[in-house]
Write a protein that holds these residues in place. Structure first.
Motif, PDB file in Angstrom:
ATOM      1  N   LYS A  21     -25.679 -74.655   3.465  1.00 44.68           N
ATOM      2  CA  LYS A  21     -25.842 -75.009   4.781  1.00 44.68           C
ATOM      3  C   LYS A  21     -26.495 -73.726   4.983  1.00 44.68           C
ATOM      4  O   LYS A  21     -27.000 -72.452   4.286  1.00 44.68           O
ATOM      5  N   GLU A  22     -28.051 -73.696   5.351  1.00 47.85           N
ATOM      6  CA  GLU A  22     -28.978 -72.699   5.306  1.00 47.85           C
ATOM      7  C   GLU A  22     -28.002 -72.049   6.939  1.00 47.85           C
ATOM      8  O   GLU A  22     -27.748 -72.740   7.792  1.00 47.85           O
ATOM      9  N   MET A  23     -27.627 -70.621   6.532  1.00 51.86           N
ATOM     10  CA  MET A  23     -27.490 -69.799   7.473  1.00 51.86           C
ATOM     11  C   MET A  23     -28.603 -69.671   8.324  1.00 51.86           C
ATOM     12  O   MET A  23     -29.760 -69.506   8.190  1.00 51.86           O
ATOM     13  N   GLN A  24     -28.269 -69.765   9.910  1.00 50.11           N
ATOM     14  CA  GLN A  24     -29.013 -69.812  11.151  1.00 50.11           C
ATOM     15  C   GLN A  24     -29.036 -68.958  12.221  1.00 50.11           C
ATOM     16  O   GLN A  24     -29.321 -69.073  12.785  1.00 50.11           O
ATOM     17  N   VAL A  25     -27.393 -68.698  12.392  1.00 46.98           N
ATOM     18  CA  VAL A  25     -27.129 -67.642  13.448  1.00 46.98           C
ATOM     19  C   VAL A  25     -26.181 -66.726  12.837  1.00 46.98           C
ATOM     20  O   VAL A  25     -25.054 -66.568  12.315  1.00 46.98           O
ATOM     21  N   LEU A  26     -26.173 -66.015  13.364  1.00 40.57           N
ATOM     22  CA  LEU A  26     -25.932 -64.205  12.743  1.00 40.57           C
ATOM     23  C   LEU A  26     -25.824 -63.611  13.956  1.00 40.57           C
ATOM     24  O   LEU A  26     -25.850 -62.782  15.091  1.00 40.57           O
ATOM     25  N   ALA A  27     -23.950 -63.383  14.591  1.00 40.26           N
ATOM     26  CA  ALA A  27     -23.762 -63.385  16.162  1.00 40.26           C
ATOM     27  C   ALA A  27     -22.918 -61.820  14.875  1.00 40.26           C
ATOM     28  O   ALA A  27     -22.026 -61.894  15.067  1.00 40.26           O
ATOM     29  N   LEU A  28     -23.222 -61.294  15.732  1.00 44.09           N
ATOM     30  CA  LEU A  28     -22.768 -59.548  15.013  1.00 44.09           C
ATOM     31  C   LEU A  28     -22.544 -58.264  15.777  1.00 44.09           C
ATOM     32  O   LEU A  28     -22.082 -57.320  16.226  1.00 44.09           O
ATOM     33  N   GLY A  29     -21.775 -59.223  16.669  1.00 45.26           N
ATOM     34  CA  GLY A  29     -20.956 -58.447  17.636  1.00 45.26           C
ATOM     35  C   GLY A  29     -19.602 -57.353  17.540  1.00 45.26           C
ATOM     36  O   GLY A  29     -18.581 -58.356  16.295  1.00 45.26           O
ATOM     37  N   THR A  33     -14.594 -58.326  21.356  1.00 45.95           N
ATOM     38  CA  THR A  33     -15.861 -58.050  22.302  1.00 45.95           C
ATOM     39  C   THR A  33     -16.674 -60.359  22.699  1.00 45.95           C
ATOM     40  O   THR A  33     -17.658 -60.269  22.476  1.00 45.95           O
ATOM     41  N   GLY A  34     -14.976 -60.841  21.810  1.00 42.82           N
ATOM     42  CA  GLY A  34     -15.014 -62.439  22.546  1.00 42.82           C
ATOM     43  C   GLY A  34     -15.612 -63.421  21.140  1.00 42.82           C
ATOM     44  O   GLY A  34     -16.681 -63.853  21.160  1.00 42.82           O
ATOM     45  N   THR A  35     -15.946 -62.701  20.335  1.00 46.12           N
ATOM     46  CA  THR A  35     -15.742 -63.098  18.826  1.00 46.12           C
ATOM     47  C   THR A  35     -15.403 -64.545  18.274  1.00 46.12           C
ATOM     48  O   THR A  35     -15.985 -65.193  17.969  1.00 46.12           O
ATOM     49  N   TYR A  36     -14.252 -64.074  18.917  1.00 50.14           N
ATOM     50  CA  TYR A  36     -13.485 -66.303  18.490  1.00 50.14           C
ATOM     51  C   TYR A  36     -14.258 -67.154  19.596  1.00 50.14           C
ATOM     52  O   TYR A  36     -14.349 -68.052  18.969  1.00 50.14           O
ATOM     53  N   SER A  37     -14.490 -66.404  21.453  1.00 47.97           N
ATOM     54  CA  SER A  37     -14.302 -67.518  21.728  1.00 47.97           C
ATOM     55  C   SER A  37     -15.972 -67.472  21.102  1.00 47.97           C
ATOM     56  O   SER A  37     -16.969 -69.265  21.322  1.00 47.97           O
ATOM     57  N   MET A  38     -16.767 -66.942  20.819  1.00 47.61           N
ATOM     58  CA  MET A  38     -18.061 -67.390  19.753  1.00 47.61           C
ATOM     59  C   MET A  38     -18.051 -68.068  19.295  1.00 47.61           C
ATOM     60  O   MET A  38     -19.070 -69.077  18.546  1.00 47.61           O
ATOM     61  N   ILE A 129     -25.393 -60.422  19.298  1.00 46.61           N
ATOM     62  CA  ILE A 129     -24.200 -59.297  19.616  1.00 46.61           C
ATOM     63  C   ILE A 129     -23.947 -59.599  21.183  1.00 46.61           C
ATOM     64  O   ILE A 129     -24.062 -59.824  21.755  1.00 46.61           O
ATOM     65  N   THR A 130     -22.725 -59.638  20.813  1.00 42.26           N
ATOM     66  CA  THR A 130     -21.326 -60.156  22.007  1.00 42.26           C
ATOM     67  C   THR A 130     -21.699 -58.372  22.480  1.00 42.26           C
ATOM     68  O   THR A 130     -21.308 -57.888  21.341  1.00 42.26           O
ATOM     69  N   THR A 131     -20.941 -58.852  23.724  1.00 39.94           N
ATOM     70  CA  THR A 131     -21.375 -57.429  24.069  1.00 39.94           C
ATOM     71  C   THR A 131     -19.802 -57.241  25.219  1.00 39.94           C
ATOM     72  O   THR A 131     -19.288 -57.876  25.765  1.00 39.94           O
ATOM     73  N   ARG A 132     -19.646 -55.805  25.358  1.00 32.95           N
ATOM     74  CA  ARG A 132     -18.264 -55.294  26.267  1.00 32.95           C
ATOM     75  C   ARG A 132     -18.460 -53.721  26.402  1.00 32.95           C
ATOM     76  O   ARG A 132     -18.798 -53.058  25.877  1.00 32.95           O
ATOM     77  N   LEU A 217     -30.531 -61.538  21.330  1.00 37.42           N
ATOM     78  CA  LEU A 217     -29.875 -61.691  22.455  1.00 37.42           C
ATOM     79  C   LEU A 217     -28.840 -60.962  22.079  1.00 37.42           C
ATOM     80  O   LEU A 217     -27.554 -60.583  21.482  1.00 37.42           O
ATOM     81  N   GLU A 218     -28.467 -60.076  23.297  1.00 36.56           N
ATOM     82  CA  GLU A 218     -26.795 -59.039  23.821  1.00 36.56           C
ATOM     83  C   GLU A 218     -27.137 -60.436  25.559  1.00 36.56           C
ATOM     84  O   GLU A 218     -26.470 -60.100  26.143  1.00 36.56           O
ATOM     85  N   PHE A 219     -25.112 -60.770  24.253  1.00 33.12           N
ATOM     86  CA  PHE A 219     -24.639 -61.751  25.032  1.00 33.12           C
ATOM     87  C   PHE A 219     -22.921 -61.124  25.560  1.00 33.12           C
ATOM     88  O   PHE A 219     -21.965 -60.464  25.197  1.00 33.12           O
ATOM     89  N   ASP A 220     -22.895 -60.943  26.863  1.00 36.48           N
ATOM     90  CA  ASP A 220     -21.689 -60.776  27.807  1.00 36.48           C
ATOM     91  C   ASP A 220     -21.356 -62.505  27.820  1.00 36.48           C
ATOM     92  O   ASP A 220     -21.426 -63.064  28.151  1.00 36.48           O
ATOM     93  N   PRO A 221     -20.258 -62.876  26.969  1.00 34.27           N
ATOM     94  CA  PRO A 221     -18.799 -63.609  26.737  1.00 34.27           C
ATOM     95  C   PRO A 221     -19.399 -64.790  28.846  1.00 34.27           C
ATOM     96  O   PRO A 221     -19.089 -65.771  28.697  1.00 34.27           O
ATOM     97  N   ARG A 222     -18.973 -63.672  29.807  1.00 33.13           N
ATOM     98  CA  ARG A 222     -18.598 -63.313  31.070  1.00 33.13           C
ATOM     99  C   ARG A 222     -19.807 -64.570  31.722  1.00 33.13           C
ATOM    100  O   ARG A 222     -19.994 -65.492  32.522  1.00 33.13           O
ATOM    101  N   GLU A 223     -20.921 -64.686  30.841  1.00 37.19           N
ATOM    102  CA  GLU A 223     -22.293 -65.589  30.880  1.00 37.19           C
ATOM    103  C   GLU A 223     -22.735 -66.736  31.377  1.00 37.19           C
ATOM    104  O   GLU A 223     -23.426 -67.173  31.416  1.00 37.19           O
ATOM    105  N   GLY A 224     -21.848 -67.088  30.420  1.00 34.67           N
ATOM    106  CA  GLY A 224     -21.380 -68.618  30.097  1.00 34.67           C
ATOM    107  C   GLY A 224     -22.583 -69.387  29.014  1.00 34.67           C
ATOM    108  O   GLY A 224     -23.122 -68.939  28.155  1.00 34.67           O
ATOM    109  N   TRP A 225     -23.227 -70.234  28.950  1.00 32.78           N
ATOM    110  CA  TRP A 225     -23.570 -71.100  27.925  1.00 32.78           C
ATOM    111  C   TRP A 225     -25.304 -70.892  27.966  1.00 32.78           C
ATOM    112  O   TRP A 225     -25.709 -71.133  27.444  1.00 32.78           O
TER     113      TRP A 225
END
Length: 296
Positions: A21-29, A33-38, A129-132, A217-225
């Motif tokens: 599989k090609e590595m497509q997304v690095l979510a590095l928060g 900080t919501g990593t399991y939700s991510m 990055i997921t943030t908090r 992308l600096e992502f706050d999980p409260r921002e949604g999809w």
């Protein structure tokens, strides 16, 4: 697997060609900080994401490979300057392809401990990055790690019902990774919240330094999809709320259930082998260990 004490475990694995599989997304928060939700959200969007929770489902010795990678990466912080010993050679693209070849995205520990290495290895991946808020993160991560690591799992690991002692992965390997990460984040003093704050700031500063703002992308999980899907070029899932999972009380409760399930299995095994009086003493000792876990 190599048998030499100077041979790396990762070198005993075949090189995938081509990468599955090609590595497509690095979510590095950072964790908590919501990593399991991510992790769950990325799965909904069609990716195959890697999270700490995947350790229970991966192949033989995966936890040992992560321990090897962590020790090589952070050898100078834990044991002094690296030498020409092959065990001190950090993981790079070739090693991560072996370890993560079946995944198209990553989030949470242990992957985030290799943020710079993964960014270099997969330059075409989308990065976020997921943030908090720092204060709430310190409280959450301290409560979780200190609670889990103060429980006395080791004597029970051979009876573990989820990660059996003779399985490719058992609970002690999971805890080995947590111990290494927590010691790195706290400088070895688990009570040092200032060290945690420095770790938090340093991690996010590193990612921001390495990734241009237009790619990050600096992502706050409260921002949604919406911002997540825009960044990844995906359609917003219809009638599917953004996941809100793995909150702190549930996470601790879940691990607590694993502890008690493990303790019950151990007590039954002891009773069948040594009789009820010994099992009773074992249970009392288990309760004493558990009661010393520290406040939740």
């Amino acid at each position: 697997m190599p048998s030499s004490t100077t041979a790396r475990l990762i070198d005993g694995l075949p090189t995938p060609s081509p990468r599955p599989k090609e590595m497509q997304v690095l979510a590095l928060g950072m964790s908590r900080t919501g990593t399991y939700s991510m992790f769950t959200a990325l799965g909904i969007l069609g990716y195959k994401p890697y999270h700490m929770a995947e350790l229970k489902d991966t192949g033989p010795g995966t936890h040992a490979l992560w321990v090897e990678a962590l020790k090589a990466k952070y050898h100078d912080q834990t044991h002094g300057p690296a030498t020409d010993n092959p065990l001190h050679k950090p993981y790079a693209r070739a090693e991560f392809d072996k370890l993560l070849g079946g995944y198209s995205a990553v989030t949470d520990i242990p992957c985030i401990m290799f943020a710079a290495d993964l960014i270099a290895a997969y330059p075409d991946a989308k990065i976020l990055i997921t943030t908090r808020a720092e204060d709430t993160w310190v409280k959450s991560v301290s409560t979780l790690f200190n609670t889990l690591l103060r429980w006395h799992w080791s004597p029970l690991s051979r009876y573990d019902p989820v990660f059996p002692y003779d399985a490719p992965f058992h609970v002690q390997g999971y805890l080995d990774i947590l111990h290494i990460v927590w010691n790195l984040w706290t400088g070895g003093d688990w009570r040092d919240e200032d060290a945690l704050r420095r770790t938090f700031r340093k991690h996010y500063a590193l990612v921001r330094e390495l990734v241009p703002p237009e790619r990050l992308l600096e992502f706050d999980p409260r921002e949604g999809w919406s911002p997540l899907c825009k960044h990844l070029g995906k359609q917003v899932p219809r009638d599917v709320p953004y996941p809100n999972l793995n909150d702190l009380p549930f996470t601790i409760w879940f691990h607590e259930q694993l502890w008690w399930a493990t303790a019950r299995k151990a007590a039954v095994s002891v009773a069948m082998t040594w009789g009820l009086p010994v099992a009773g003493a074992f249970a009392a000792l288990g309760w004493y260990w558990y009661s010393k876990r520290g406040p939740i």
